[in-house]
Write a protein that holds these residues in place. Structure first.
Motif, mmCIF file in Angstrom:
data_model
loop_
_atom_site.group_PDB
_atom_site.id
_atom_site.type_symbol
_atom_site.label_atom_id
_atom_site.label_comp_id
_atom_site.label_asym_id
_atom_site.label_seq_id
_atom_site.Cartn_x
_atom_site.Cartn_y
_atom_site.Cartn_z
ATOM 1 N N UNK A 106 34.906 -24.571 10.741
ATOM 2 C CA UNK A 106 34.349 -23.854 11.882
ATOM 3 C C UNK A 106 35.418 -22.902 12.404
ATOM 4 N N UNK A 107 36.670 -23.352 12.342
ATOM 5 C CA UNK A 107 37.826 -22.522 12.641
ATOM 6 C C UNK A 107 38.619 -22.314 11.360
ATOM 7 N N UNK A 108 39.652 -21.476 11.392
ATOM 8 C CA UNK A 108 40.422 -21.181 10.181
ATOM 9 C C UNK A 108 41.251 -22.370 9.697
ATOM 10 N N UNK A 109 41.644 -22.307 8.429
ATOM 11 C CA UNK A 109 42.542 -23.317 7.881
ATOM 12 C C UNK A 109 43.904 -23.213 8.577
ATOM 13 N N UNK A 110 44.532 -24.364 8.801
ATOM 14 C CA UNK A 110 45.798 -24.390 9.540
ATOM 15 C C UNK A 110 46.993 -24.800 8.688
ATOM 16 N N UNK A 111 46.808 -24.858 7.370
ATOM 17 C CA UNK A 111 47.883 -25.356 6.509
ATOM 18 C C UNK A 111 49.159 -24.533 6.614
ATOM 19 N N UNK A 123 49.750 -21.961 23.414
ATOM 20 C CA UNK A 123 49.429 -22.528 24.724
ATOM 21 C C UNK A 123 48.218 -21.813 25.318
ATOM 22 N N UNK A 124 48.248 -20.483 25.298
ATOM 23 C CA UNK A 124 47.126 -19.714 25.846
ATOM 24 C C UNK A 124 45.840 -20.002 25.080
ATOM 25 N N UNK A 125 45.950 -20.125 23.783
ATOM 26 C CA UNK A 125 44.776 -20.391 22.937
ATOM 27 C C UNK A 125 44.182 -21.759 23.233
ATOM 28 N N UNK A 127 44.584 -23.498 26.090
ATOM 29 C CA UNK A 127 44.086 -23.531 27.469
ATOM 30 C C UNK A 127 42.712 -22.875 27.546
ATOM 31 N N UNK A 128 42.572 -21.707 26.946
ATOM 32 C CA UNK A 128 41.271 -21.014 26.893
ATOM 33 C C UNK A 128 41.241 -20.113 25.659
ATOM 34 N N UNK A 129 40.638 -20.569 24.586
ATOM 35 C CA UNK A 129 40.645 -19.807 23.329
ATOM 36 C C UNK A 129 40.143 -18.384 23.467
ATOM 37 N N UNK A 130 39.167 -18.131 24.345
ATOM 38 C CA UNK A 130 38.609 -16.789 24.501
ATOM 39 C C UNK A 130 39.612 -15.779 25.069
ATOM 40 N N UNK A 131 40.699 -16.259 25.651
ATOM 41 C CA UNK A 131 41.711 -15.339 26.168
ATOM 42 C C UNK A 131 42.442 -14.612 25.054
ATOM 43 N N UNK A 132 42.496 -15.213 23.868
ATOM 44 C CA UNK A 132 43.225 -14.584 22.757
ATOM 45 C C UNK A 132 42.329 -14.264 21.565
ATOM 46 N N UNK A 133 41.224 -14.976 21.434
ATOM 47 C CA UNK A 133 40.249 -14.699 20.361
ATOM 48 C C UNK A 133 38.880 -14.638 21.020
ATOM 49 N N UNK A 135 35.831 -13.992 20.241
ATOM 50 C CA UNK A 135 34.631 -14.587 19.654
ATOM 51 C C UNK A 135 34.781 -16.071 19.341
ATOM 52 N N UNK A 136 35.875 -16.695 19.765
ATOM 53 C CA UNK A 136 36.126 -18.103 19.447
ATOM 54 C C UNK A 136 35.064 -19.025 20.039
#
Length: 243
Positions: A106-111, A123-125, A127-133, A135-136
């Motif tokens: 649903x989200x990208x691979x984190x490897x 941290x920002x992501x 706290x609120x993912x929409x602040x940096x992405x 369409x998250x």
């Protein structure tokens, strides 16, 4: 063939023997490769271990179900390698108990997420993912910044990991609580001990931006920042001639 099935199903003993035979074949196919596992897992002399703080972050990652939306296994397909980086090697999961390869994105691979973004971005992501992405669809995890991370049981966690093969030393286990606090306190007197036990490449800094408190955000960001960076084995394979 239908007649054979009828005769087999009418013979209890024959049917049981057939089940045992088929199960034995399946079991052999599953078990036999384990006898050659040492030949299929790559060598990685530079492999570092998760620090106590990173291990605590990994536990939070599991607790919050992050593996349900993020995988940690890059396949050999060209589009995956071009997007995420070198394909994953078995040795990279050698010390992962349990492994977190995942099966859904649903989200990208984190490897290979470690070092890709700054601590402040993570941290920002979280706290609120929409602040940096924009369409998250990821949920918010702002409470991680408010919750103090539980570290008083990290000795037991490291001891349990050693019991299943992770080579934590007695010194690592004995200093687990101190090292967890010191990794997020670079100016403290114990920071040098973390580097001594876990290597010069260990990230030692205030991960959540607040040096006054050791939070679950510190731990989770510390974990995310080492994903794909505990060994250079995959990058060496990718750079080898013929690749």
């Amino acid at each position: 063939m239908p007649g054979f099935h009828r005769r087999l199903e009418r013979s209890a003993i024959g049917f049981v023997l057939a089940i045992i035979g088929v199960s034995a074949i399946g079991g052999f196919v599953e078990i036999a490769p384990l006898f050659t596992i040492h030949e299929t897992v790559e060598e990685a002399p530079d492999m570092r271990l998760y620090t106590p703080l990173e291990l605590a972050g990994r536990n939070i990652y599991i607790r919050e179900g992050c593996y349900a939306c993020h995988s940690q296994m890059i396949r050999t397909l060209r589009d995956e390698v071009e997007r995420y980086g070198p394909f994953s090697l078995a040795v990279e999961s050698r010390n992962d108990h349990p492994m977190l390869w995942g099966s859904k994105r649903t989200g990208p691979d984190l490897a290979r997420i470690g070092g890709k973004y700054s601590d402040a971005w993570h941290v920002a992501h979280l706290v609120n993912p929409r602040d940096v992405v924009l369409e998250s669809v990821m949920p918010r995890y702002g409470w991680l910044q408010r919750n103090r991370v539980k570290i008083d049981d990290l000795r037991q966690h490291l001891a349990a990991q050693r019991a299943v093969g992770v080579p934590y030393t007695d010194a690592m286990i004995a200093n687990a609580v101190t090292d967890a606090d010191a990794q997020a306190n670079p100016d403290g007197p114990a920071a040098g001990g973390v580097t001594e036990r876990y290597g010069a490449a260990t990230n030692i800094r205030v991960f959540d931006g607040d040096p006054a408190r050791l939070t679950e955000m510190d731990a989770l960001v510390a974990y995310l920042q080492v994903l794909g960076r505990l060994t250079d084995a995959a990058h060496k394979v990718a750079a080898a001639p013929g690749r």
